[in-house]
Every structure is written in structure tokens, then in C-alpha cells.
Design a protein around this motif. Structure first.
Motif, PDB file in Angstrom:
ATOM      1  N   SER A 131      24.529  19.478  10.391  1.00 23.93           N
ATOM      2  CA  SER A 131      24.372  19.746   8.954  1.00 23.93           C
ATOM      3  C   SER A 131      25.673  19.478   8.215  1.00 23.93           C
ATOM      4  CB  SER A 131      23.943  21.202   8.729  1.00 23.93           C
ATOM      5  OG  SER A 131      22.675  21.450   9.268  1.00 23.93           O
ATOM      6  N   THR A 150      20.836  22.811   3.124  1.00 27.12           N
ATOM      7  CA  THR A 150      20.616  22.628   4.559  1.00 27.12           C
ATOM      8  C   THR A 150      21.760  23.213   5.369  1.00 27.12           C
ATOM      9  OG1 THR A 150      19.385  20.592   4.104  1.00 27.12           O
ATOM     10  CG2 THR A 150      20.155  20.934   6.353  1.00 27.12           C
ATOM     11  N   ARG A 153      21.593  27.033   5.234  1.00 28.79           N
ATOM     12  CA  ARG A 153      20.500  27.534   6.084  1.00 28.79           C
ATOM     13  C   ARG A 153      20.912  27.485   7.554  1.00 28.79           C
ATOM     14  NH1 ARG A 153      16.787  24.862   3.868  1.00 28.79           N
ATOM     15  NH2 ARG A 153      16.713  23.060   5.276  1.00 28.79           N
TER      16      ARG A 153
END
Length: 478
Positions: A131, A150, A153
């Protein structure tokens, strides 16, 4: 006791200030400095029938909520307007924005580009690494604002403490812990080592493909000597360990500079079982650096647990940090011998350059410049000199600092009185600039002069931004 709100009167104006009576009086003066621009040494504060001194114990004054305090003093010379006005993100060109984007550790970007995994791995720390790789790519493709959903998360999945919430939304977490967890994840992901063709790093053929980027570029090594105080005849023991961050203590009243705080953290007194005495004994543990990484992280120990109030509180004393850092005194004798010749050569060249600049300013022809051809010849001569001075073992060590000299490239600051409140801001040196920095305040991005960074040492007290994590990079050799 809890802080009290007082009214400070100065030059016909009244300011409501939160006074922490558990903190030193010098902190209160620092607060007033940030509000009025009157330096603490120029302040005359009338409180409880007397003049407030730096060593006054505020708890003994029994200051009540809403009390009025008189202050006298004038600001020093007003700062001159910088040659370039503050440049905000909406005023930047696409090229300027691209230059400010994630340039602090370019080798990390290059290494992440070689990391093949996608964000589908059952290993949550692998997902965090991919990520981050994709976040770098996205930021390098656009000059518009980009929300890293992203990446956030993946971070919250890998480390659930960053997913904690209260009635107001996500809870504030410790930035140092976040930094450490990300670095640990990058290390565990075993990102391939980036090998640039640069004389400041090792050659391509010198490192195992199993070495990770974090191990090579961000990890140093301690050599520690343990001696028993209670049994002087007991043989000393030597151990080695790794680190990705140096700690700088800030609580001691004698610590005014980063170097002192780091050295205090490296010299410890501990208790452990003595094999010669058969019981717990006192030992001294002296640690020195036997390997310096290209990127050196320094964490300022600003937060501590206050038992009498059962809260984490903040140390706001001023601890100055340098823009150019020489780590020589932190090293083992063996490493000093390896980096010494090159270090001394670079420092001597910097002195010569400073002398030449001063002479140029005083010259009758200050605009006279050397030709491009002569400058190229000089650079080639410098490269040849430097290559000869690099220690052969260090040259083979990918990502090692070969001179012991660093330059400050990023600062993370905290403003507020505790770890559970306040605000974090990032400051990064502008790409290829010695005088400009980029300030990242959430989605507000602006360019500020280097003089703003000098104010992040705690001189403004807890009501101003204070350096919490510093990132240094190896100084360029040419």
C-alpha cells in the motif's frame, strides 16, 4: 494540580493563558514568548507581589483561576521579511509540487518499485508495504490532493490500535509508535536493496540479495560494554545489537543540546544477576555505534507518565538540534578510525568554502564566477580525493554512512500538552534546496524558510510546535 486559566496584561492588551503550575516557570515564559514575541530574557512578570524567576516553583504561589498577571518587556528586533514570501499549495506550479513530493528517502521509492506483491497477501504487514508502494506511485503521478484511504486501511488492519475511536472519531495516536510500526513492517517485508551508482554508497556487487532495505539504509549497530560496579574484577562483557532510532533524553536540566541527550541515553546504569557474586548487582552499560546508517532517526523522549496525576505529560524544555550533525563522538573507536579521514577532509573543505564565500562578499568583484570548465575539473579532483578516503569495508556496506556526517531532512512536531491531545505536523527539506522547507499541516501544504525550523526546539513552550522525531540523511560527499 490541573492547569489554571489566567489573564496576562501587556501593553494595554489582555491575553487568556493556560498556566500549568506543575511545569517550570520557564515554560510559562515560553508561552508568553510565542504570544507576544518578547523573549523570556526580556520579560518582567509581576506575580503575587514579586517578579517571576525561572526557578520559581509555581505551585507555591497558589494562583487562582482567572488571576491577573502583569508583564513588561519589549520584543527584540523584528524578523526581516524573507526574500521569498510564503508559498502556499494553491500558488505552486505542477513542477514545484512534484519536487516536494516524497523526496526525502528516494532510495526507498526505488526499492519499493521492485517489490512485486499486490494488496491481497494474508500477511497484513506485507499489505501495508504494498500500500505504501502504491501510495508513492499515486503521489508521483498527480499534483492534486490525494487521500490515502488504502494505506490507512492497511495500517489499521495491521495495527488495530490505530483503529481506535471515540465519540469524536478516530482517537489520536502516538506518531513515534506509528513510525516504528511502519519501519518494522518494511523490514519484515524484506524489500530488495536499492544499489545506486554513487560514490557515497557501496558498489552493486557487494551485498547479498537477501539484505532488506531497512537493514541496510535505516539500521545501525551498537557495541555495548557491560561492567559490574559491585565486582570490579568481574570480566566485562561485550554485546552487539541493532537500532532503527536513537533516543534523545530531554528531562535532565543539563540537557540543552541533542548530542547531550543522545549520549545520556547511551550510558546506562542497570541491575542484573552477577555470575561472580551470585546475586543482583549494579552494572554500567556503555553503548557506542559500530555502524551508521545512511538515514538516522532521532526520537526526542518528550512524554512520560506522571504517577501523582496518573496521566502522560509532556516535557517542553528547549533542546537544540543541528541542521548539520556530526555523529563522530557517538561511535566506537574502531568506527572512528574508519570514518575519520573522510570526515576530517569534508569538514576542512566546508571551512574553505565558507572562507571563500566571505572573501567573495568582501571582494571588489563579488559577481566574478569560475568557468563551468574549471568547476568541472575541480569536481573531478574532489571525486578522486574522496574515493581514496572512503574506508574499503564501509564502501562495501550498502546503505552505510561512510563519513559520520549528516544533514537534517525532516522533522515531525507535536503541539499540545499531552500525547492524547494536540496536533502533529510534518516538515521536510525542499528538494535540492538549502533554505526552504515544506510544511505539511494535514491538507494545508506551504513552503517556509529554514528559519522556521530553528524555532522547533522547544523555545516556544508547549503552546508551539516542538520537534519529536528528526530524520537525518548522509551528507553528500560532493
Amino acid at each position: 494540580m490541573p492547569p489554571v486559566k489566567v489573564n496576562v496584561k501587556w501593553k494595554g492588551q489582555s491575553y487568556e493563558v493556560e498556566l500549568d503550575t506543575d511545569a517550570p516557570a520557564s515554560d510559562f515564559k515560553g508561552q508568553l514568548y510565542s504570544i507576544t514575541d518578547v523573549e523570556p530574557s526580556r520579560q518582567k512578570i509581576m506575580i503575587k507581589g514579586g517578579i517571576l524567576k525561572d526557578d520559581t516553583d509555581l505551585k507555591t504561589l497558589n494562583i487562582k483561576e482567572g488571576a491577573t498577571i502583569m508583564m513588561m518587556g519589549t520584543p527584540g528586533e523584528l524578523p526581516k521579511e524573507p526574500p521569498k514570501k510564503t508559498l502556499f499549495i494553491e500558488d505552486m506550479t505542477d513542477r514545484q509540487l512534484a519536487e516536494t513530493c516524497l523526496r526525502i528517502i528516494p532510495e526507498l521509492q526505488e526499492s519499493l518499485n521492485r517489490f512485486p506483491n499486490s494488496v491481497t497477501s494474508p500477511d497484513l504487514q506485507i499489505n501495508l508495504t504494498t500500500s505504501l508502494r502504491d501510495l508513492y506511485k499515486q503521489l508521483n503521478r498527480t499534483t492534486e490532493s490525494y487521500v490515502p484511504f488504502t494505506f490507512l486501511r492497511a495500517l489499521r488492519s495491521a495495527f488495530p490500535q490505530f483503529d481506535q475511536r471515540n465519540a469524536n472519531g478516530y482517537m489520536q495516536q502516538d506518531a513515534e509508535e506509528c513510525w516504528s510500526q511502519i519501519v518494522t513492517s518494511l523490514n519484515n517485508a524484506n524489500i530488495p536493496v536499492y544499489r545506486p551508482n554513487d560514490i557515497s554508497t557501496a558498489s552493486e556487487s557487494s551485498s547479498s540479495s537477501n539484505e532488506s532495505f531497512v537493514n541496510q539504509y535505516m539500521t545501525g549497530e551498537f557495541t555495548s560494554i557491560l561492567k559490574c560496579v559491585d565486582a570490579p574484577d568481574e570480566p566485562a562483557s561485550t554485546t552487539k545489537s541493532t537500532f532503527t532510532k536513537l533516543s534523545c533524553f530531554t528531562s535532565d536540566k543539563d540537557i540543552n543540546y541533542m548530542q547531550n541527550g543522545i549520549l545520556m541515553a547511551l550510558d546506562e546504569n542497570i541491575e542484573k544477576d552477577s555470575p561472580s557474586l551470585g546475586h543482583i548487582a549494579n552494572y554500567t552499560k556503555k553503548s557506542r555505534i559500530s555502524r551508521l546508517p545512511s538515514y538516522l532517526t532521532v526520537g526526542f523522549v518528550r512524554f512520560f507518565w506522571k504517577n501523582n496525576r496518573q496521566i502522560r505529560t509532556k516535557i517542553t524544555r528547549r533542546v537544540q538540534f543541528p541542521f548539520d550533525y556530526d555523529a563522530y563522538d557517538l561511535c566506537t573507536d574502531e568506527l572512528k578510525q574508519k570514518i575519520g579521514p573522510l570526515r576530517n577532509h569534508i569538514l576542512e573543505r566546508e571551512k574553505e568554502k565558507d572562507t571563500a564565500k566571505r572573501k567573495a562578499k568582501a571582494s571588489l568583484n563579488p559577481n566574478e564566477k569560475e568557468t563551468a570548465e574549471s568547476k568541472s575539473d575541480k569536481d573531478n579532483e574532489v571525486n578522486d580525493e574522496i574515493k581514496k578516503l572512503i574506508d574499503p569495508e564501509l564502501e562495501k556496506d550498502i546503505g552505510a554512512n561512510v563519513s559520520g556526517l549528516y544533514e537534517l531532512c525532516a522533522v515531525l512536531t507535536h503541539i499540545g500538552r499531552s500525547a492524547d491531545s494536540g496536533h502533529y505536523i510534518g516538515w521536510a527539506r525542499k528538494h535540492d534546496s538549502t533554505e526552504e522547507w515544506v510544511k505539511y499541516d494535514d491538507d494545508k501544504v506551504s513552503i517556509v524558510p529554514q528559519s522556521e525550523i530553528q524555532k522547533l526546539d522547544g523555545s516556544g513552550g508547549s503552546d508551539w510546535h516542538i520537534g519529536y522525531i528528526l530524520l537525518y540523511r548522509s551528507k553528500k560527499l560532493v
